[in-house]
Each structure stands twice: as structure tokens, then as C-alpha cells.
Design a protein around this motif. Structure first.
Motif, short mmCIF file in Angstrom:
data_model
loop_
_atom_site.label_atom_id
_atom_site.label_comp_id
_atom_site.label_asym_id
_atom_site.label_seq_id
_atom_site.Cartn_x
_atom_site.Cartn_y
_atom_site.Cartn_z
N UNK A 1 28.27 -13.31 53.23
CA UNK A 1 29.65 -12.86 53.02
C UNK A 1 29.77 -12.14 51.69
N UNK A 2 30.38 -10.97 51.71
CA UNK A 2 30.53 -10.15 50.51
C UNK A 2 32.02 -10.05 50.18
N UNK A 3 32.49 -10.77 49.16
CA UNK A 3 33.92 -10.71 48.83
C UNK A 3 34.29 -9.37 48.24
N UNK A 4 35.51 -8.95 48.50
CA UNK A 4 36.02 -7.73 47.88
C UNK A 4 36.30 -7.97 46.41
N UNK A 5 36.29 -6.91 45.64
CA UNK A 5 36.70 -6.97 44.24
C UNK A 5 38.17 -6.57 44.18
N UNK A 6 39.00 -7.45 43.63
CA UNK A 6 40.43 -7.20 43.54
C UNK A 6 40.79 -6.80 42.12
N UNK A 7 41.48 -5.68 41.97
CA UNK A 7 41.95 -5.21 40.67
C UNK A 7 43.47 -5.39 40.64
N UNK A 8 43.94 -6.22 39.71
CA UNK A 8 45.36 -6.49 39.57
C UNK A 8 45.84 -5.76 38.31
N UNK A 9 46.51 -4.64 38.50
CA UNK A 9 46.92 -3.82 37.37
C UNK A 9 48.09 -4.45 36.62
N UNK B 1 43.46 -7.21 35.54
CA UNK B 1 42.58 -8.36 35.75
C UNK B 1 41.69 -8.02 36.95
N UNK B 2 40.39 -8.21 36.79
CA UNK B 2 39.43 -7.94 37.86
C UNK B 2 38.87 -9.28 38.33
N UNK B 3 38.80 -9.48 39.64
CA UNK B 3 38.33 -10.75 40.17
C UNK B 3 37.74 -10.53 41.56
N UNK B 4 36.91 -11.47 42.01
CA UNK B 4 36.56 -11.50 43.41
C UNK B 4 37.76 -12.03 44.18
N UNK B 5 38.08 -11.39 45.29
CA UNK B 5 39.23 -11.85 46.08
C UNK B 5 38.92 -13.21 46.70
N UNK B 6 39.83 -14.15 46.50
CA UNK B 6 39.66 -15.50 47.00
C UNK B 6 40.35 -15.66 48.35
N UNK B 7 40.01 -16.73 49.04
CA UNK B 7 40.66 -17.04 50.31
C UNK B 7 41.97 -17.80 50.07
N UNK C 1 38.59 -2.97 45.71
CA UNK C 1 37.46 -2.09 45.49
C UNK C 1 36.24 -2.62 46.23
N UNK C 2 35.33 -1.72 46.56
CA UNK C 2 34.10 -2.12 47.24
C UNK C 2 33.23 -2.91 46.28
N UNK C 3 32.63 -3.95 46.80
CA UNK C 3 31.70 -4.77 46.03
C UNK C 3 30.30 -4.19 46.21
N UNK C 4 29.65 -3.80 45.13
CA UNK C 4 28.34 -3.17 45.22
C UNK C 4 27.19 -4.16 45.02
N UNK C 5 27.50 -5.45 44.91
CA UNK C 5 26.45 -6.44 44.79
C UNK C 5 25.86 -6.77 46.15
N UNK C 6 24.71 -7.42 46.15
CA UNK C 6 24.08 -7.87 47.39
C UNK C 6 24.06 -9.39 47.38
N UNK C 7 24.84 -10.02 48.25
CA UNK C 7 24.87 -11.47 48.36
C UNK C 7 24.06 -11.86 49.60
#
Length: 312
Positions: free
Chosen positions: A139-147, A259-265, A277-283
């Protein structure tokens, strides 16, 4: 001319050579002897697997995992995280990379009691983990940017800035579901060596009761100062949205762009302009069997940036 090859466990006296190898072979340059000691030998989980390969009397490669407990769908698991696997250019192509990795896997399964494996890989190693080591994309979480939002300037302040991580005291039985298990001992370990110029820790209160702490890291995104949500701990599930709101207000009032974070459930979008934003990491994920591998890869885990092996 044949090589004399020997595999053995990494000891504290090996760490200067490991750092030298990393610097010379495009490895993790932050893996200094001090960081290695803190990250592996002082990990409060007290579980890891650390191996090196010595060729003709000189250390030429290493493989490491750090192991942590997770709670996934209500059950506790010990999960190994392969983090640093490297061989020098001098010996590459001889199969030592794979042998080092499999030593950690065998050690973890037979000696450490590990249930599963999770890793975040870079460009150089992703294909090896997928094609040779039996991992699959998880599972690859999205990156959430909260301006930041002007409205946040007028919101009630329910946070306080903490100056010393080691002064924190907080007890809670609550653990965020589908995530790494964390308590204050873990968080002090994780952030006690963090550069104080980039670390911001805030306590968050509701009705004069501290409901939790958030750990934020100063980062620049497109040249703008932002805060990255590295970790949090709280008393109850319903506190999570309040914690994130407090981080957003804190960022706005202190002139951070977002604030930048991984989007949580959980509810992460109550305040501000939220952009995914797209997550460019490989999980990547692996279990003991193909069925476990598939199961783990499809779990929607709650990740934080502090779960990655970054040294700030």
C-alpha cells in the motif's frame, strides 16, 4: 585469485568502516558511527539483524534490519524493516548483496521471531527486492499537503511548543490502528538526536487536557518553508483530527507555507486547502508465505515520515 570471504554479525567497532563504505559507494552517508549506534544498538525494541561480509580481511558490504512492533487489524506483529544493504564496487556482481540480505532474513525468522517484512527502497534496490527477494509492492499512501490558511490565524490556540524532547511525559494505551506501535520511550529515542534547528514538538490540548504530542520537521518545498508531520501520539482515535488541526494552525501562525504528511485513514482534511501529491517512494511487503505477502501488501497502513530511516 580466489577471495577469502567471511560473513559475521556487525559489532560497534565496525561502524567507522561501514560509514566509509557508504560514503564511497553511494550508500546512506548519514550512517555515521554515532547514528548507527543510536539507530540500531539503542533502539528500544531491542530487535534487529546486522550482518557484514569481509573479503580478504576487509569489510566490503553490510545488510541491516531494524525491527518494530505493529498493530494491524487488531493483532500485534513484529515486522523487520530492511534499511541498509550495500556492497562495495570492488565486489559487486559476485552475489554478496543477496547473500547478505538472506542472512538477515534467515536470522529474523529463525532467531528474532519476526512475522513479516516491510521496506521502503530506493531506485538502486527496488528491482532486486521485487525480482530476487520475493517482495511485492504494498500500500502506497498519498502525500497530503495542507496549505496555511488566514483563517487559522484567528483559531483558538490549543498547542504549546516543547523545547526538550527528553522532558516529555505522557501515558496512553491507545495505538493508531494499522501502524507502528509507539510510546513515549520510542518517541524520545527517535527524536532525541534530531537537529534542534529543524525539530518542532507541540503538545495539543482540548479543554485544558493534553491529548497528545506532534513531532514536526522543518523542510523546504519549492523553496518555501514547510512542516513535515513526522509522528504523533494521542489518547484516543477521536483526537487525531484535533492533532492535525493544531499542526495546521501552528504552521500558519509560524509562517510556514504548509504541513506535509502521509494521508491517514482518518479525517485529515478539516482545515486549510488540501492537495494530494503522488508518493514517489517504493513501499514493499513480504510475509512468510505467498498468502501472507498478498495479505500484508493490501493492508492500508498508516505511515508517518518518522517511520522512514531518515536522520534529520
Amino acid at each position: 585469485m580466489s577471495q577469502e570471504i567471511e560473513f559475521s554479525r556487525i559489532e560497534p567497532q565496525d561502524t567507522p568502516r561501514l560509514h566509509e563504505l557508504a560514503l564511497k559507494n553511494d550508500g546512506n552517508g548519514s550512517l555515521t558511527p554515532e547514528n548507527f549506534d543510536h539507530w540500531y544498538f539503542r533502539n528500544p525494541s531491542k530487535s534487529n539483524s546486522l550482518w557484514k561480509v569481509v573479503c580478504n580481511g576487509e569489510t566490503e558490504g553490510y545488510a541491516t534490519t531494524n525491527n518494530f512492533k505493529y498493530v494491524i487489524e487488531g493483532k500485534e506483529y513484529l515486522i523487520a524493516l530492511p534499511q541498509n544493504v550495500l556492497t562495495s564496487e570492488k565486489v559487486r556482481g559476485g552475489g554478496l548483496f543477496g547473500k547478505l540480505y538472506y542472512l538477515t532474513e534467515k536470522d529474523n525468522l529463525e532467531e528474532k521471531g519476526v512475522d513479516m517484512f516491510l521496506t521502503s527502497t530506493g531506485a538502486m534496490s527496488t528491482d532486486i527486492f521485487l525480482k530476487k527477494f520475493g517482495y511485492v509492492r504494498g500500500f502506497l499512501p498519498s502525500v497530503l499537503v495542507k496549505f496555511a490558511s488566514p483563517r487559522a490565524l484567528f483559531s483558538r490556540g490549543n498547542f504549546s511548543l516543547i523545547q526538550d524532547v527528553n522532558s516529555l511525559s505522557f501515558e496512553t494505551d491507545y495505538q493508531i490502528e494499522n501502524a507502528r506501535i509507539k510510546n513515549m520511550e520510542y518517541l524520545k529515542w527517535r527524536y532525541s538526536q534530531c537537529n534542534k534547528k529543524v525539530l518542532r514538538v507541540i503538545s495539543v490540548s482540548v479543554k485544558n487536557e493534553i491529548i497528545g504530542y506532534a513531532f514536526l520537521i522543518v523542510r523546504k518545498m519549492y523553496g518555501l518553508p514547510t512542516l513535515m508531520l513526522a509522528d504523533m501520539i494521542c489518547k484516543r482515535e477521536e483526537n487525531i483530527a484535533d492533532m492535525i488541526d493544531a499542526c495546521h494552525v501552528f504552521a500558519t501562525r509560524n509562517m510556514f507555507a504548509a504541513v506535509i504528511m502521509f494521508e491517514l485513514n482518518y479525517n485529515c482534511r478539516r482545515r486549510g486547502i488540501n492537495v494530494t501529491m503522488k508518493n514517489h517512494l517504493n513501499f514493499l511487503s513480504k510475509g512468510k508465505t505467498p498468502e501472507e505477502t498478498k495479505w500484508l501488501s493490501t493492508r492500508k497502513l498508516n505511515y508517518f515520515f518518522g517511520d522512514l530511516d531518515f536522520f534529520w
